[in-house]
Write a protein that holds these residues in place. Structure first.
Motif, mmCIF file in Angstrom:
data_model
loop_
_atom_site.group_PDB
_atom_site.id
_atom_site.type_symbol
_atom_site.label_atom_id
_atom_site.label_comp_id
_atom_site.label_asym_id
_atom_site.label_seq_id
_atom_site.Cartn_x
_atom_site.Cartn_y
_atom_site.Cartn_z
ATOM 1 N N ARG A 1 33.732 2.501 12.165
ATOM 2 C CA ARG A 1 34.427 3.203 13.257
ATOM 3 C C ARG A 1 34.268 4.703 13.075
ATOM 4 O O ARG A 1 34.088 5.187 11.948
ATOM 5 N N SER B 1 40.181 1.278 32.148
ATOM 6 C CA SER B 1 39.888 0.062 32.916
ATOM 7 C C SER B 1 40.964 -0.989 32.707
ATOM 8 O O SER B 1 41.389 -1.655 33.662
ATOM 9 N N LEU B 2 41.413 -1.153 31.478
ATOM 10 C CA LEU B 2 42.480 -2.135 31.215
ATOM 11 C C LEU B 2 43.764 -1.742 31.922
ATOM 12 O O LEU B 2 44.448 -2.586 32.511
ATOM 13 N N PHE C 1 46.963 -3.954 32.393
ATOM 14 C CA PHE C 1 47.252 -4.079 30.958
ATOM 15 C C PHE C 1 47.753 -2.735 30.433
ATOM 16 O O PHE C 1 47.021 -1.982 29.795
ATOM 17 N N ILE D 1 37.462 2.067 28.289
ATOM 18 C CA ILE D 1 38.025 0.714 28.216
ATOM 19 C C ILE D 1 39.532 0.762 28.488
ATOM 20 O O ILE D 1 40.068 -0.054 29.242
ATOM 21 N N LEU E 1 43.696 -2.672 35.430
ATOM 22 C CA LEU E 1 43.844 -4.122 35.637
ATOM 23 C C LEU E 1 45.278 -4.579 35.341
ATOM 24 O O LEU E 1 45.567 -5.771 35.396
ATOM 25 N N GLU F 1 50.128 -2.143 28.237
ATOM 26 C CA GLU F 1 50.590 -2.099 26.836
ATOM 27 C C GLU F 1 49.488 -1.717 25.859
ATOM 28 O O GLU F 1 49.758 -1.497 24.681
ATOM 29 N N PHE F 2 48.228 -1.689 26.323
ATOM 30 C CA PHE F 2 47.114 -1.430 25.415
ATOM 31 C C PHE F 2 46.923 0.075 25.277
ATOM 32 O O PHE F 2 46.641 0.764 26.253
ATOM 33 N N ASN F 3 47.070 0.583 24.071
ATOM 34 C CA ASN F 3 46.980 2.022 23.841
ATOM 35 C C ASN F 3 46.026 2.349 22.709
ATOM 36 O O ASN F 3 45.760 1.506 21.854
ATOM 37 N N ASN F 4 45.582 3.620 22.739
ATOM 38 C CA ASN F 4 44.794 4.159 21.615
ATOM 39 C C ASN F 4 43.609 3.245 21.287
ATOM 40 O O ASN F 4 43.400 2.862 20.138
ATOM 41 N N ILE F 5 42.846 2.917 22.328
ATOM 42 C CA ILE F 5 41.713 1.999 22.155
ATOM 43 C C ILE F 5 40.499 2.777 21.651
ATOM 44 O O ILE F 5 40.172 3.841 22.187
ATOM 45 N N ARG F 6 39.858 2.228 20.645
ATOM 46 C CA ARG F 6 38.630 2.831 20.119
ATOM 47 C C ARG F 6 37.609 1.738 19.866
ATOM 48 O O ARG F 6 37.937 0.662 19.366
ATOM 49 N N GLN F 7 36.370 2.032 20.261
ATOM 50 C CA GLN F 7 35.307 1.058 20.033
ATOM 51 C C GLN F 7 34.484 1.464 18.823
ATOM 52 O O GLN F 7 34.195 2.645 18.622
ATOM 53 N N GLY F 8 34.116 0.503 18.040
ATOM 54 C CA GLY F 8 33.267 0.740 16.882
ATOM 55 C C GLY F 8 32.196 -0.329 16.794
ATOM 56 O O GLY F 8 31.938 -1.050 17.759
#
Lengths: 79, 79
Positions: free
Chosen positions: A8, A24-25, A30, A21, A28, A32-39
């Protein structure tokens, strides 16, 4: 044995794909989804007869020499 | 709570990036590393007050609606 290496970006580095992401969530529903990071996920097989020390040493060496950019990335080994 | 979602191509699908990594590692002398496949790691925060069922349901729903292409990919949730 099957090994998972999670790679990451370091937390202080901006990771735009995760923001996309998250947006987009949220769109839609969503929320509750926070601090999203892609690795990156790298999975590989190592021989079962390696000791834990040999295994750790080989994985660390491969990460430092090829898989991970130590300046901006960090990694975690599972399994 | 911090959640990790591991997304990988299904095993019957060719994953060329992993082959490139495997070739490069072998060239560097890491001959014990086999069957390397690269996938995606998505990490996110969910509220701590969610029950395990709510958490699982939300993650499954987000994966099916946005994060995972069910035809060619599979996912695994950690944490």
């Amino acid at each position: 044995m099957r090994i998972k290496i999670l790679i990451r970006l370091k937390s202080q580095i901006l990771e735009p794909q995760g923001k996309v992401i998250e947006h987009s969530l949220n769109n839609l529903g969503f929320n509750e989804f926070n601090n999203i990071r892609q690795g990156k996920l790298i999975e590989l097989d190592l021989p079962d007869n390696l000791s834990k020390e040999e295994k750790d040493q080989k994985i660390d060496s491969a990460c430092k020499k090829l898989l991970v950019n130590d300046i901006i990335e960090e990694y975690e080994v599972l399994g």
